[in-house]
Write an enzyme that holds these catalytic residues in place. Structure first.
Site, short mmCIF file in Angstrom:
data_model
loop_
_atom_site.label_atom_id
_atom_site.label_comp_id
_atom_site.label_asym_id
_atom_site.label_seq_id
_atom_site.Cartn_x
_atom_site.Cartn_y
_atom_site.Cartn_z
N CYS A 1 0.55 -1.10 0.24
CA CYS A 1 -0.05 -0.07 -0.68
C CYS A 1 1.05 1.24 -0.06
O CYS A 1 0.40 1.95 -0.84
CB CYS A 1 -0.78 -0.07 1.49
SG CYS A 1 -0.44 0.05 2.78
N ASP B 1 -7.23 5.62 -1.34
CA ASP B 1 -6.89 4.38 -0.76
C ASP B 1 -6.28 3.00 -1.55
O ASP B 1 -7.22 3.03 -2.09
CB ASP B 1 -8.75 4.09 -0.08
CG ASP B 1 -8.65 2.60 1.16
OD1 ASP B 1 -7.09 2.40 0.91
OD2 ASP B 1 -9.17 2.37 1.67
N HIS C 1 -5.88 0.12 -0.64
CA HIS C 1 -6.10 -0.92 -0.34
C HIS C 1 -7.65 -1.36 -1.36
O HIS C 1 -8.64 -1.75 -0.35
CB HIS C 1 -7.16 -1.28 1.60
CG HIS C 1 -5.14 -0.59 1.88
ND1 HIS C 1 -5.57 0.60 2.15
CD2 HIS C 1 -4.59 -1.15 2.44
CE1 HIS C 1 -3.75 0.42 3.28
NE2 HIS C 1 -3.65 -0.33 3.52
#
Length: 465
Positions: free
Chosen positions: A95, A353, A355
């Site tokens: 990430c 994000d 993820h």
């Protein structure tokens, strides 16, 4: 959370109650959508409260168009094995690398396309799997209901929520739009998950190996800053000839080093720069208009905004930084959960994000799909949850640009009664001119930006202030 089937049933029951009910429904529907999407903490709700007569949905659409135009890099799976490993996915560990890629991509968007550029398909993106209701979907449903009540033959596909039809453009403007779309596609391809992509995950992992990092390891924001610097400097694509990167040393930006980065093309690249944008034979964008001795510089500054948690005294500082037009964001996040901060609202950070695991896309084809490289919706996080370890990024197009950035940031960095030390500082000269520890008295060693490397105390990637 409200169930969709029950909500749709209530819509059907209201179909015969006239336009007044439709207007009430609009307000209620958008309010419910806000609650569903952001759990009562909605960006759109704050930007455009349904009861505020002075606010229009155009404000929300402008924000969403801008946000969705940013390049979104997430976890991927089923790509070729990463260097030094058999891993074919970065899910669960990559990430911070993805967040770094997003910040670098934003700098390149500014470099090639400009801050005002937006992707023509930004408002047509479909929602993510976990997000069913988007602004477009909401307005389509309301428009459809209006049409049935008014006896209109108008369909939801013709509702005002859809992007306007492309107008006939003059040849020059049309060519410019086409050129920027080629730049956009080529820029995204640089971040592809393949061995040949100059800024792709495979390249970043290979560079990480030289720093003791392997595929599957946790990468901190400071390490990623140095990996990005190497990737840009060593990028062989002609399009990267007009841009380089600089990483600060111990929370200090040495101005002479940045100026040297602007004025000194790396070996073998000077002959490939151009006085005007052009496309190489591979349809890759070349550098934005810069002279051979004046490259743009991406300035990366790893900092630590507190001890175990972010010091609340730095919240206003972060807001000031994210408000600057030349700031390209902050990579950081929660502990062991990285994200890319692109703005703020009140006491919350707006972020992208990484993820979200998506399938591998072969960017070597000329018509690879772009949709998965753009995020349809933002997320928010309270400043209080931000991990103190982060890297701040800035884009400087020229030496003159850098002087303006330095002057403006110096004002932002002025110590206050509450903030004893600035997050970082600027100094004249080169980093090599300063013996950071040798020959200093114990009193001088207490200065927060000069540390004795023999007795240093670290936390993660950062030297503690």
């Amino acid at each position: 959370m409200l169930r969709r089937n029950g909500f749709l049933s209530s819509l059907v029951q209201m179909e015969n109650k006239g336009n007044d009910e439709v207007e009430k429904l609009k307000t209620k529907f958008l309010s419910v959508w806000h609650n569903m999407k952001y759990n009562d903490d909605s960006l759109a709700e704050a930007c455009c409260d349904a009861s505020d007569e002075n606010c229009t949905m155009a404000d929300v659409e402008a924000f969403r168009r801008d946000f969705a135009s940013r390049v979104w890099l997430t976890y991927r799976e089923e790509f070729p094995p990463l260097p030094g490993s058999t891993l074919t996915s970065d899910c669960g560990w990559g990430c911070m690398l993805r967040a770094g890629q997003m910040m670098l991509a934003q700098a390149l968007v500014l470099h090639f396309l400009g801050r005002d550029w937006t992707w023509s398909e930004a408002l047509t993106l479909q929602p993510l799997d976990a997000e069913t209701w988007t602004t477009t979907a909401a307005k389509r449903l309301v428009a459809s209901l209006e049409a049935s009540l008014q006896g209109s033959t108008r369909t939801s596909n013709n509702s005002p929520s859809l992007p306007p039809q492309v107008q006939v453009l003059g040849s020059a403007e049309e060519a410019d739009v086409h050129l920027k779309e080629m730049y956009h596609r080529s820029l995204v391809s640089w971040f592809g998950d393949s061995y040949t992509a100059p800024l792709g995950l495979h390249r970043l992992v290979r560079l990480g190996l030289t720093m003791g990092k392997q595929a599957g390891d946790w990468y901190g924001p400071a390490v990623v800053a140095h990996i990005l610097k190497k990737a840009v400097e060593e990028g062989m694509d002609p399009g990267l000839a007009g841009v380089t990167a600089y990483v600060s040393q111990d929370c200090t930006v040495y101005s002479a080093d940045v100026v040297d980065c602007h004025r000194a093309p790396s070996a073998g690249q000077a002959s490939e720069t151009s006085d005007a944008p052009h496309l190489a034979a591979t349809n890759q964008p070349a550098s934005a208009p810069v002279s051979p001795d004046n490259r743009a510089v991406i300035i990366l500054i790893p900092v630590r905004l507190g001890g175990e948690r972010t010091n609340p005294e730095y919240f206003d500082f972060a807001k000031s930084i994210l408000s600057l037009e030349y700031c390209i964001g902050i990579i950081g996040g929660k502990p062991k959960q990285a994200c890319y901060f692109v703005g703020f609202q009140d006491d919350s950070l707006i972020y992208m994000d990484p993820h979200y695991c998506q399938s591998f896309v072969d960017v070597s084809t000329s018509d690879f799909p772009l949709q998965s490289y753009h995020c349809p919706s933002p997320k928010k996080m309270p400043f209080s949850k931000m991990d103190p370890s982060c890297t701040i990024g800035f884009y400087s197009r020229s030496v003159q640009d850098y002087e303006r950035i330095r002057e403006e940031l110096s004002k932002v960095l002025q110590p206050s009664p509450k903030e004893k030390y600035p997050a970082f500082t600027f100094m004249q000269g080169h980093g090599r001119d300063y013996a950071l520890a040798a020959g200093l008295t114990p009193e001088k060693r207490e200065w927060p930006f000069i540390r004795d490397t023999r007795t240093v105390t670290t936390a993660g990637d950062f030297v503690l202030l």
